[in-house]
Design a protein around this motif. Structure first.
Motif, mmCIF file in Angstrom:
data_model
loop_
_atom_site.group_PDB
_atom_site.id
_atom_site.type_symbol
_atom_site.label_atom_id
_atom_site.label_comp_id
_atom_site.label_asym_id
_atom_site.label_seq_id
_atom_site.Cartn_x
_atom_site.Cartn_y
_atom_site.Cartn_z
ATOM 1 N N ALA A 66 0.821 -1.213 0.000
ATOM 2 C CA ALA A 66 0.000 0.000 0.000
ATOM 3 C C ALA A 66 0.855 1.263 0.000
ATOM 4 C CB ALA A 66 -0.925 -0.003 1.218
ATOM 5 N N GLY A 67 2.179 1.105 -0.034
ATOM 6 C CA GLY A 67 3.061 2.253 -0.165
ATOM 7 C C GLY A 67 3.634 2.781 1.141
ATOM 8 N N HIS A 68 3.418 2.046 2.234
ATOM 9 C CA HIS A 68 3.923 2.519 3.519
ATOM 10 C C HIS A 68 5.345 2.010 3.771
ATOM 11 C CE1 HIS A 68 0.024 4.152 4.229
ATOM 12 N NE2 HIS A 68 -0.556 2.962 4.151
ATOM 13 N N ARG A 69 6.042 2.708 4.646
ATOM 14 C CA ARG A 69 7.426 2.371 5.006
ATOM 15 C C ARG A 69 7.380 1.514 6.268
ATOM 16 N NH1 ARG A 69 9.380 7.117 6.679
ATOM 17 N NH2 ARG A 69 7.357 8.136 6.489
ATOM 18 N N VAL A 70 7.579 0.231 6.086
ATOM 19 C CA VAL A 70 7.344 -0.740 7.156
ATOM 20 C C VAL A 70 8.653 -1.219 7.761
ATOM 21 C CG1 VAL A 70 6.298 -2.956 7.751
ATOM 22 C CG2 VAL A 70 5.217 -1.488 6.028
ATOM 23 N N THR A 71 8.703 -1.229 9.083
ATOM 24 C CA THR A 71 9.787 -1.872 9.823
ATOM 25 C C THR A 71 9.183 -3.005 10.638
ATOM 26 O OG1 THR A 71 11.011 0.214 10.019
ATOM 27 C CG2 THR A 71 11.613 -1.571 11.534
ATOM 28 N N GLY A 72 9.646 -4.207 10.412
ATOM 29 C CA GLY A 72 9.134 -5.369 11.128
ATOM 30 C C GLY A 72 10.157 -5.882 12.134
ATOM 31 N N VAL A 73 9.659 -6.317 13.286
ATOM 32 C CA VAL A 73 10.516 -6.851 14.348
ATOM 33 C C VAL A 73 9.955 -8.198 14.781
ATOM 34 C CG1 VAL A 73 11.363 -6.503 16.699
ATOM 35 C CG2 VAL A 73 11.146 -4.549 15.152
ATOM 36 N N ASP A 74 10.822 -9.186 14.904
ATOM 37 C CA ASP A 74 10.382 -10.495 15.382
ATOM 38 C C ASP A 74 11.537 -11.175 16.098
ATOM 39 O OD1 ASP A 74 7.746 -12.292 14.687
ATOM 40 O OD2 ASP A 74 9.489 -13.554 15.095
ATOM 41 N N GLN A 79 11.600 -16.572 10.941
ATOM 42 C CA GLN A 79 10.550 -15.658 10.516
ATOM 43 C C GLN A 79 11.143 -14.415 9.843
ATOM 44 O OE1 GLN A 79 7.591 -16.960 10.456
ATOM 45 N NE2 GLN A 79 6.510 -16.605 12.381
ATOM 46 N N ILE A 80 12.199 -13.869 10.413
ATOM 47 C CA ILE A 80 12.820 -12.675 9.840
ATOM 48 C C ILE A 80 13.457 -12.983 8.483
ATOM 49 C CG2 ILE A 80 14.768 -11.076 10.119
ATOM 50 C CD1 ILE A 80 12.295 -10.211 11.653
ATOM 51 N N GLU A 81 14.118 -14.119 8.367
ATOM 52 C CA GLU A 81 14.705 -14.514 7.071
ATOM 53 C C GLU A 81 13.622 -14.597 6.001
ATOM 54 O OE1 GLU A 81 16.661 -18.171 7.899
ATOM 55 O OE2 GLU A 81 18.213 -17.234 9.143
ATOM 56 N N ARG A 82 12.488 -15.193 6.350
ATOM 57 C CA ARG A 82 11.384 -15.301 5.390
ATOM 58 C C ARG A 82 10.809 -13.927 5.059
ATOM 59 N NH1 ARG A 82 6.816 -19.032 7.267
ATOM 60 N NH2 ARG A 82 6.148 -18.737 5.101
ATOM 61 N N ALA A 83 10.653 -13.098 6.081
ATOM 62 C CA ALA A 83 10.073 -11.768 5.864
ATOM 63 C C ALA A 83 10.928 -10.955 4.894
ATOM 64 C CB ALA A 83 9.933 -11.044 7.197
ATOM 65 N N ARG A 84 12.232 -11.019 5.048
ATOM 66 C CA ARG A 84 13.115 -10.269 4.146
ATOM 67 C C ARG A 84 12.974 -10.749 2.708
ATOM 68 N NH1 ARG A 84 18.076 -10.524 8.509
ATOM 69 N NH2 ARG A 84 17.543 -8.582 9.622
ATOM 70 N N ARG A 85 12.707 -12.015 2.539
ATOM 71 C CA ARG A 85 12.523 -12.563 1.197
ATOM 72 C C ARG A 85 11.138 -12.241 0.648
ATOM 73 N NH1 ARG A 85 10.248 -17.389 0.012
ATOM 74 N NH2 ARG A 85 10.576 -18.224 2.114
#
Length: 211
Positions: A66-74, A79-85
């Motif tokens: 949707a065009g937002h600048r997202v920072t994810g923390v886990d 989970q983080i490896e998958r999220a980056r991909r």
């Protein structure tokens, strides 16, 4: 079990059962109306913090698309490896959400879906206070929390052979914690699951008064 042991149970559980919990191509499911509602409340290119982002699907994916600048923390490496991909346009950090140190007024929204319930109970009120500080005036917190109080472990989570641990207060306690942190509760909904369920809160940091 000490709090670090409990965190390790959560981390290992999601490391081992990440794909079992949610597939790469999972749809938005019950998250869809919540995320659409958040998007409608946000300015364009908003800064959004996704605490307990998991593999990035669906929340970070939806918000980044949707065009937002997202920072994810886990807390889970897998989970983080998958999220980056899966969500390459977002930024992901492997960290314990309760130990984050972020600049004040740096996010337009914080999303915390099914993550508070995996954090030690004593750490949850300070985190809510931190979230209120991280939000910009008028910023939103979208969070699912416990509906009734419970702390416990399941040895065979999702039938996948790994343990998982939860700890949550009841809805009225979360309501009090949000208000004590200076947030205004805009809506509260019961989200059924099995024989119980969770509570969904929309809470807002008040707009700055005066000029």
């Amino acid at each position: 079990m000490g709090s670090d042991d409990e965190r390790d149970v959560v981390r290992r559980g999601y490391d081992e059962l990440s794909y079992h919990y949610r597939a790469d191509d999972a749809d938005d499911g019950q998250y869809a109306p919540w995320l659409a509602g958040l998007h409608r409340r946000l300015p364009a290119s908003a800064a959004v913090l996704d605490l307990g982002c998991g593999c990035g699907v669906p929340a970070a994916r939806f918000l980044a698309d949707a065009g937002h600048r997202v920072t994810g923390v886990d807390i889970s490496d897998v989970q983080i490896e998958r999220a980056r991909r899966l969500v390459p346009t977002a930024t992901f950090v492997r960290a314990d959400a309760t130990r984050l140190d972020l600049p004040p007024a740096s996010f337009d929204a914080v999303v915390c879906l099914y993550a508070f319930i995996h954090m030690p109970l004593a750490d949850q009120p300070p985190l809510i206070t931190s979230i209120a500080r991280w939000l910009r005036p008028g910023g939103w917190l979208l969070a699912t929390v416990g509906h009734s109080a419970w702390t416990g472990t399941e040895d065979d989570w999702l039938g996948g052979g790994a343990a998982m641990w939860w700890s949550h207060a009841d809805a009225s306690t979360y309501r009090s914690w949000l208000q004590q942190a200076g947030l205004t509760i805009a809506a509260e909904d019961f989200i059924p699951e099995g024989t119980s369920g969770h509570t969904l809160f929309w809470a807002q940091r008040p707009h700055a008064s005066g000029c």
